[in-house]
Structures are given as C-alpha cells and as structure tokens.
Design a protein around this motif. Structure first.
Motif, mmCIF file in Angstrom:
data_model
loop_
_atom_site.group_PDB
_atom_site.id
_atom_site.type_symbol
_atom_site.label_atom_id
_atom_site.label_comp_id
_atom_site.label_asym_id
_atom_site.label_seq_id
_atom_site.Cartn_x
_atom_site.Cartn_y
_atom_site.Cartn_z
ATOM 1 N N VAL A 32 0.846 -1.191 0.000
ATOM 2 C CA VAL A 32 0.000 0.000 0.000
ATOM 3 C C VAL A 32 0.883 1.243 0.000
ATOM 4 O O VAL A 32 1.706 1.433 0.916
ATOM 5 N N VAL A 33 0.716 2.078 -1.013
ATOM 6 C CA VAL A 33 1.497 3.308 -1.126
ATOM 7 C C VAL A 33 1.053 4.289 -0.047
ATOM 8 O O VAL A 33 -0.143 4.458 0.219
ATOM 9 N N SER A 34 2.030 4.949 0.558
ATOM 10 C CA SER A 34 1.746 5.937 1.595
ATOM 11 C C SER A 34 2.734 7.077 1.425
ATOM 12 O O SER A 34 3.912 6.947 1.796
ATOM 13 N N GLY A 35 2.302 8.193 0.839
ATOM 14 C CA GLY A 35 3.205 9.300 0.582
ATOM 15 C C GLY A 35 4.317 8.866 -0.341
ATOM 16 O O GLY A 35 4.091 8.294 -1.410
ATOM 17 N N ALA A 36 5.546 9.114 0.113
ATOM 18 C CA ALA A 36 6.702 8.709 -0.686
ATOM 19 C C ALA A 36 7.105 7.272 -0.409
ATOM 20 O O ALA A 36 8.019 6.746 -1.053
ATOM 21 N N GLY A 37 6.454 6.615 0.558
ATOM 22 C CA GLY A 37 6.836 5.253 0.918
ATOM 23 C C GLY A 37 5.703 4.273 0.704
ATOM 24 O O GLY A 37 4.762 4.521 -0.052
ATOM 25 N N PRO A 154 -1.534 7.012 7.098
ATOM 26 C CA PRO A 154 -2.489 8.080 7.411
ATOM 27 C C PRO A 154 -3.619 8.076 6.374
ATOM 28 O O PRO A 154 -3.406 7.801 5.196
ATOM 29 N N GLY A 155 -4.803 8.361 6.838
ATOM 30 C CA GLY A 155 -5.947 8.307 5.946
ATOM 31 C C GLY A 155 -6.669 6.967 5.975
ATOM 32 O O GLY A 155 -7.740 6.823 5.386
ATOM 33 N N TRP A 156 -6.095 5.970 6.644
ATOM 34 C CA TRP A 156 -6.725 4.656 6.813
ATOM 35 C C TRP A 156 -7.218 4.515 8.253
ATOM 36 O O TRP A 156 -6.594 5.016 9.180
ATOM 37 N N ARG A 157 -8.323 3.789 8.432
ATOM 38 C CA ARG A 157 -8.852 3.475 9.758
ATOM 39 C C ARG A 157 -8.621 2.001 10.063
ATOM 40 O O ARG A 157 -8.712 1.152 9.173
#
Length: 601
Positions: A32-37, A154-157
C-alpha cells in the motif's frame, strides 16, 4: 514459485495485491502506497520472503523497504514471512495488542480454534518436543493502538474485527471505500460445497474450522457490512469492486445474524496468571486475554476463587505426569457464577453458582468449561471454602471411602498430614473416629496434636519403628500424599489386610509408569496387603464418584461438620506469592486465590 505469481496487481489507487501460494487458496498480501513510501499489509506463508521482496522491487525499485509491516492477524498463512522480512528490512511488525500472545508461535489453549483442538494439539502430543518448528516473531512484533489509526498509513482506519482470531483487524480507507479485510471476510467461500466450486468471487466468512470465536466473527462481518465498501480486498480470493462489494457483504451479514450473547457487554478482556516458561514463582505473570463467546456445549464462568495446589507448583516446574506446554495457566479447581452458555449446554444456566474441576486454567477471571466436572453449589457458602473442598476434601473423601474403604475406628497413617489434603483427611477422619498418626515437619505438630492426630517427625525419629511401638499389629491404612520412599515405609507398617493408597504426583511420565507397574506387581503377587493408586483424573473413566462425593461434601460443609483449613487468601495477581508460600513448606492447610470483579478494559 514462478515469476508471474509474484507480479503485483493494482486493486485500487495505491493498493497492490500479491498472491502468495498456488490455486484458489493462495494467500493475499498488499503493498500500500503511503506518501513517498509504502507499507506491507500481511505477509503470506513462511518461504514467501523472496516473492514478496521481488514484487516490492518491481513497484518501488531495487532495495525497496517499507515503512512498516502491518498484520491483520497472526496465522501462518498471513504472518509466516513477516519475521524474516522485518529483520531483513529492519522494520517493526505491527499487530493489534490481542494478537501479541501468539507472536511466540506457541499454540495457546486460550487462542485455539477447532483445527488446533482437533488436529494440531493431538499431533503435538504425539511428536517429540521441537518436531514442529515454532515461528517466533516476538523480537520484531509491536502492538499498535487501533483507535489511533494504522501505522504508516495516514488516511486509513483500523476496524477491530475479532473472531477469526482475538485481535483480528481490517483496514478501511474512507476516502474511496477500500476495505482490506484479512480473513474476517473472504471472496472464496470455504464453508460450503457450492462456495468451494464457485469460480466467480463470492463473499464468505472465514473458514469456521480455523476460527477462534465464530459468533464474534459473525458480529464482525456485520460491522464491515456497515462500512458499505466499494472495493473488497480480502485475505484469500480476488477482489470485488463497485456496488457488488457492498451488496455481497450485506447479503453475507444477513446470513450471519448477530447472536444475543454478542449484544451483551462483558469486559472485552480478562486477566489470567500464566506460567510463561518452566521455572520458579517468578515465571508467573498476569496476562490479558480476549473474552470470547462460549462455544457449543461450553459454559463460561466468572471466577470467584481458585485453588492453589502442589499440582500447580509441579506443573509450573515441568514436573508432572502430563507435562504442560508453556505458556499455560495453572489452576485445578474454581468456584464462580455462570455468566454465559453456548448452544447445547443445558446442565446450568446463567446466574447459577458452580464449582468446576478445571485441572488447568483456573488462575483467571473467567474460565470455559465443557467436558470437565461442573456442579451447582449453594450461593451462601464461602468461596474459599467451596474451592478448597472441591479439590482437597474430594481427594480425602475418595481416598478414605472409595479406595481404602476405611471403617469407623480404624488406625491410619497420613503423610503430609498438615497440608491441604492432609488436613482434609484429618477432618474426615475425626468424623469416622479414626486413630490417626500424622507425618509432617515439627513446626506443624501442634496443629496435628490439637486435632487428635499423633504427630510423627520424619526428621527426628524412625517413623517405622515409632509406629511399630504404637501399633504393634500395624495400621489399617497408609494414606500417602508425599511419594518417594514412603511406599516402602508405608507397606512396612501395614497390618495384614491393610492398604496403602498413594495419591501424590509421581513427577514424570516415567515415574508414573514405574509406580503403576509396582502397584500392579503387588496385586499379582499376594503379600497380605494391598497397594492402590488414586488420581483426580479418574473422573475421565467415570465421573459419578466425583459428583457423588462433591454432593456429600457440600452437604457437610453447609451443615458445618467440615471446615477447610485456609492458611491464606490472596488476590489473583499475587499467584506468584502464593506459590512461594506453598513451596516454603510452612503452610498448614490450603491457599486460595480470590478474584475480584473483572477489570473491565
């Protein structure tokens, strides 16, 4: 494994699925992509490390390393590759706190599902220790707060979905309705022939045979259905997208109605005291376990008090006829109140006060009883006295009446006479007006003498010679709760026709076999005396004697004709202190653990 099998497939914006394994039962992991990581969600089976690393490099370049590994749950098909990848990438593995006890790879009774109980546990008993390698990831696992979100995303629950395992979670991205369900929901249905044969993705529950708490798992399906996802990405099977995702999940929830027991509000967790490894009292630790719904035929009991016995101490030391697998929760007998029953459990109802012979597991705020002896007891009896009678007076009653067949006025020798079972023998012996001789340390002699017992000091005198002076023809029975060379001494002081009953724990399976062999040999070769054995596990052959003995003993307790000797009542978290006291040899009578109202968390 082919190169093609490792190719990631994008199932939603920034969410890539990788199938690990072959066929319809391949286990899915998600990059799962998260920002730059990026973050790895679940990790497939052990041996899939290279496949997952290759998939990651195909997306993020050579040497790609995630910000974190997050697991929906700890099962071999979802966590197997996690420890090796975490050590390689030098990142933590995040799990719900209720999954932590499983991180060591040890099969825990409290977390066992039907497959564990019916297959894995019997298999482990047959195999030598270490035959099946446990996958220990405790050095890399970290708990996360589900209310604070998903580590690295961030953005995931985080959506707690207990049931398949105690700490199972799903991950939801509200922005576009992506739902990663782990095994809370699958898109292959393992629970029906039709589902197994279906080729199109079809929402189904987790495999019930590998599910810890089915009613809780069904309630979790209803929680996920309420999210109305637009992408349903599961632990097994292909994703379902668009309106069909919410429709199929809602239909599945309708087929899994939430049972009435799940609408109650018991504490989500309960405390128990576990022996984490073989050793001294210091290995006893307070641990928290997830409270589950009773299974079919089970009774859940909120514990009031638990016995503390030499059997518990010996099991903690690994000295037992049936050595436990660590970690385990000691506790041979409990008294408490039934707070829930599973389907098919009809002997008791919620609110009944009961005593139960658990054999292990009693050091806890709650216990689950299925096949072990269970009986209602009067509500007005003292909890500590009830649980002492359940074990020590039971053994004393069975040894005196059923095994030895003692008659009023006879002479008996009791070894360990001021211990828990010894004091119970003394009380019952006084009701039978027996002539009693008791072996114990000198410090306990005043209690013995005050209760009509002639004390004998194993250190300061030759007990055999002393008894021959006191009872020239020998005693009618020797009741041996110490073991060792007391078999030889006991047989030496019996009159003709007398009986020695050994009920002490021999210590190891080999020692038990030797003792059984000796008793059998004594029976085959007439010697004018009898040699009998007794163990509480004899209820497995016939539970009627135990139930009848309990009924008699609780009548005597209610009438005030017996009263267990209780040297100390300690709170549950002080179980280690109770073991220290018992091992000191200074305790006269019983120790019990008292359980306060459950610590609601």
């Amino acid at each position: 494994m082919t190169r093609r099998a490792s190719q990631p497939v994008m199932v939603a914006e920034g969410v890539h699925q990788v199938r690990t394994g072959r066929g319809r039962w391949a286990s899915n992991v998600y990059l799962v992509v998260s920002g730059a990581g990026w973050v790895l969600v679940d990790a497939g089976w052990t041996g899939q490390e290279e496949l997952i690393a290759t998939a990651a490099e195909s997306l993020f370049g050579p040497g790609a390393r995630p910000a974190a590994i997050v697991l929906t749950h700890i099962h071999p098909d979802h966590s197997g590759a996690a420890p090796e990848l975490a050590r390689r990438w030098e990142v933590p593995v995040w799990v719900h706190p209720d999954e932590l006890p499983q991180a060591s790879g040890t099969l825990l009774d409290e977390y066992a599902n039907p497959l564990d109980r019916w297959l894995m546990r019997p298999l482990l008993r047959l195999l030598p220790p270490g035959a099946i390698q446990e996958s220990d990831m405790s050095d890399v696992v970290r708990p996360f707060d589900p209310a604070a979100g998903v580590p690295g995303l961030p953005g995931w629950r985080c959506v707690p979905t207990p049931g398949h395992t105690p700490g199972h979670v799903a991950f939801h991205r509200p922005e576009d309705g992506v739902l990663l369900t782990g095994d809370a929901v699958l898109t292959v249905d393992p629970n029906s022939v039709r589902g197994l044969l279906a080729r199109a993705p079809q929402a189904g529950g987790p495999p019930w045979i590998a599910t810890w708490d089915r009613p809780a798992a069904e309630a979790s399906i209803a929680v996920l259905a309420g999210l109305r996802p637009r992408v349903l990405a599961t632990g097994h099977g292909r994703p379902i997208t668009g309106p069909e995702a919410a429709r199929q999940l809602a239909a599945l929830a309708d087929r899994c109605p939430v049972p009435s027991t799940m609408r109650q509000t018991p504490p989500a967790q309960y405390r128990s005291v576990a022996a984490t490894r073989r050793g001294g009292p210091e290995v006893l630790e307070v641990v928290r376990r997830r409270l589950r719904t009773p299974r079919r035929g089970e009774v859940r009991v909120r514990v009031e008090a638990c016995s503390v016995s030499a059997v518990d101490v010996q099991a903690r030391q690994g000295v037992s006829t049936y050595p436990p697998r660590f970690p385990f929760v000691p506790g041979y007998a409990v008294v408490g109140v039934v707070d829930a029953v599973g389907d098919g459990a009809t002997a008791v109802t919620p609110g009944d006060r009961v005593v139960a012979m658990t054999e292990k597991g009693g050091y806890a705020e709650y216990v689950y009883v299925r096949r072990h002896p269970l009986m209602r007891v009067p509500a007005g009896l003292d909890a500590g006295e009830v649980v002492a009678v359940a074990l020590t007076h039971l053994v004393a009653h069975q040894v005196l009446s059923r095994i030895a067949g003692i008659r009023r006025g006879q002479a008996v020798l009791i070894t360990g006479a001021a211990g828990g079972i010894g004091t119970a023998l003394v009380q019952l012996g006084r009701l039978l007006e027996l002539r009693m001789y008791g072996v114990d340390v000198a410090a306990k002699h005043p209690w013995l003498a005050a209760h009509g017992v002639v004390p004998l000091d194993v250190v300061g005198e030759d007990v055999v010679e002393a008894l021959r002076r006191l009872e020239p023809e020998g005693v009618d029975a020797v009741l041996d709760g110490v073991g060792g060379n007391w078999v030889d001494r006991g047989l030496a002081v019996l009159r003709r026709g007398g009986v020695l009953v050994a009920y002490a724990n021999p210590g190891t399976p080999a020692a038990t076999l030797r003792l059984v062999g000796r008793a059998a040999g004594h029976r085959l070769v007439p010697r004018g005396t009898r040699f009998r054995l007794y163990g509480t596990t004899s209820w497995r052959l016939d539970r009627r004697p135990l139930q009848e003995a309990w009924a008699t003993l609780y009548d005597l307790l209610e009438a005030g004709r017996i009263r267990p000797v209780i040297a100390g009542r300690l709170p549950l978290p002080e179980a280690a202190r109770a073991h220290e006291l018992l091992e000191s040899g200074d305790v006269v009578g019983n120790l019990v653990l008292l359980v306060s109202a459950p610590d609601v968390t």
